[in-house]
Design a protein around this motif. Structure first.
Motif, PDB file in Angstrom:
ATOM      1  N   LEU A 111      27.321  -0.437 -19.955  1.00 22.11           N
ATOM      2  CA  LEU A 111      26.837   0.978 -20.028  1.00 22.11           C
ATOM      3  C   LEU A 111      27.220   1.587 -18.726  1.00 22.11           C
ATOM      4  N   PHE A 112      27.931   2.719 -18.723  1.00 20.76           N
ATOM      5  CA  PHE A 112      28.424   3.543 -17.677  1.00 20.76           C
ATOM      6  C   PHE A 112      29.252   4.941 -18.230  1.00 20.76           C
ATOM      7  N   PRO A 113      28.683   6.022 -17.535  1.00 23.24           N
ATOM      8  CA  PRO A 113      29.143   7.257 -18.212  1.00 23.24           C
ATOM      9  C   PRO A 113      30.666   7.409 -17.702  1.00 23.24           C
ATOM     10  N   ILE A 141      25.402  -4.697 -20.834  1.00 24.39           N
ATOM     11  CA  ILE A 141      25.496  -4.940 -19.416  1.00 24.39           C
ATOM     12  C   ILE A 141      25.454  -3.638 -18.765  1.00 24.39           C
ATOM     13  N   VAL A 142      24.416  -3.575 -17.879  1.00 28.65           N
ATOM     14  CA  VAL A 142      23.845  -2.357 -16.896  1.00 28.65           C
ATOM     15  C   VAL A 142      24.218  -2.688 -15.362  1.00 28.65           C
ATOM     16  N   VAL A 197      19.382   8.687 -15.740  1.00 23.23           N
ATOM     17  CA  VAL A 197      18.225   8.283 -15.568  1.00 23.23           C
ATOM     18  C   VAL A 197      18.236   6.866 -14.754  1.00 23.23           C
ATOM     19  N   SER A 198      16.944   6.305 -14.709  1.00 18.68           N
ATOM     20  CA  SER A 198      16.718   4.992 -13.789  1.00 18.68           C
ATOM     21  C   SER A 198      17.512   3.914 -14.667  1.00 18.68           C
ATOM     22  N   THR A 199      17.733   2.649 -14.193  1.00 26.52           N
ATOM     23  CA  THR A 199      18.197   1.684 -15.017  1.00 26.52           C
ATOM     24  C   THR A 199      17.126   1.305 -16.090  1.00 26.52           C
TER      25      THR A 199
END
Length: 244
Positions: A111-113, A141-142, A197-199
Motif C-alpha cells: 500500500l502506497f499512493p 504490506i504497509v 491517513v494514519s497507518t
C-alpha cells in the motif's frame, strides 16, 4: 499500590511516577485504550505485514503498536527497508515467484499512493478472479513512518517487492491540502495531502475491502480504537484560531 495491569514508570521532575498499563494497550493509564480493544485480537483472512520505521517506535502518536492488539494476523518488522530474510512469509512469496515466474501477481499487495498504484478495489477484483483463489493467501504490506520516511522505505524495498507484490492505493488527492486533528476525528498528525491517513486507519480501510465476510465489522472495531486515541490527544491540544 498499583492495581493489576498498572506499573509505575517514567519519573517526572516533581518526583511523581506515571502509571502505565502493562497488560493491555501499554499506554499511560490517563490515556488507556483497553476499554476499546477487542477482548481477543480479531481473526482476518488477510495477513498484514507492517514495516515500522525505527523513529516511529519513540513517537507517542504511533498507531502501529495497537494493531497486533486488534488483529491476529499482523506482523510488525522494525526497519527501513524490506529485503530477503526480514519475514518468512514474504520470503516464501519471493521464492515462489522466483521458482515460477509465470505465477500471476496479486496475492501480495503493498500500500502506497502513486501514479503506478492500482486502486485497492480494482486490485481485489482482479485477485478474486484468479482460479482456485483463497482469501487466506492474501497479504497486505504497509509502510509506517512520516511521509518522507515512507517514500524512502518504499523505494528501498521495491527491488525485493517487485518480484512478487503489486502496488495499490486508497483514494487520495495530491492537489488537496492535508488535514489535521482539528479537521477530522481520525487524524492524529498533519498529513501531506488529502486522503492520507494514519497507518491504523489505512489498514482498517483496506480490510473493509479485502475481508470477504466481515470486513465492515473489522474496520469498525479498529476505527473505534483509533477514534478513542484521537479523542484523548485532542484533549491536550489547543484549538486553532483563524490565523493559525
Amino acid at each position: 499500590m498499583d492495581s493489576p495491569g498498572e506499573s509505575a514508570s517514567s519519573s517526572s521532575s516533581s518526583g511523581e511516577r506515571r502509571r502505565t498499563c502493562t497488560t493491555g494497550c501499554g499506554r499511560p493509564m490517563s490515556v488507556c485504550l483497553c476499554h476499546t480493544l477487542p477482548t481477543n485480537p480479531l481473526p482476518t483472512a488477510t495477513k498484514i505485514v507492517i514495516l515500522h520505521h525505527p523513529h516511529e517506535r519513540r513517537h507517542k502518536l504511533a498507531t502501529v503498536p495497537l494493531l497486533p492488539k486488534c488483529l491476529q494476523n499482523c506482523e510488525i518488522i522494525v526497519g527501513r527497508k524490506l529485503k530477503y530474510g526480514k519475514s518468512e512469509l514474504l520470503d516464501s512469496l519471493h521464492d515462489q515467484h522466483c521458482e515460477n515466474p509465470n505465477l500471476p501477481l496479486g496475492r501480495a499487495l503493498y500500500l502506497f499512493p502513486g501514479p503506478n498504484a492500482l486502486p485497492l478495489v480494482e486490485a481485489n477484483r482482479v485477485y478474486s478472479s484468479f482460479d482456485d483463489v483463497s482469501k487466506d493467501d492474501l497479504v497486505l504490506i504497509v509502510f509506517d513512518g512520516t511521509w518522507k520516511h515512507a517514500k524512502e522505505m518504499v523505494l528501498a524495498s521495491i527491488p525485493f517487492l517487485s518480484k512478487f507484490a503489486v502496488q495499490v492505493c486508497l483514494d487520495f488527492d495530491a492537489g488537496i491540502k492535508g488535514g489535521t486533528i482539528f479537521d477530522s476525528e481520525l487524524i492524529l498528525r498533519k498529513e501531506p495531502f488529502g486522503g492520507c491517513v494514519s497507518t491504523m486507519e489505512a489498514v482498517a480501510r483496506c480490510l473493509r475491502v479485502l475481508e470477504p465476510n466481515n470486513g465492515v465489522d473489522i474496520e469498525s472495531r479498529v476505527i473505534e480504537v483509533l477514534r478513542a486515541m484521537v479523542s484523548f490527544q485532542a484533549c491536550f491540544l489547543k484549538p486553532r484560531t483563524e490565523n493559525d
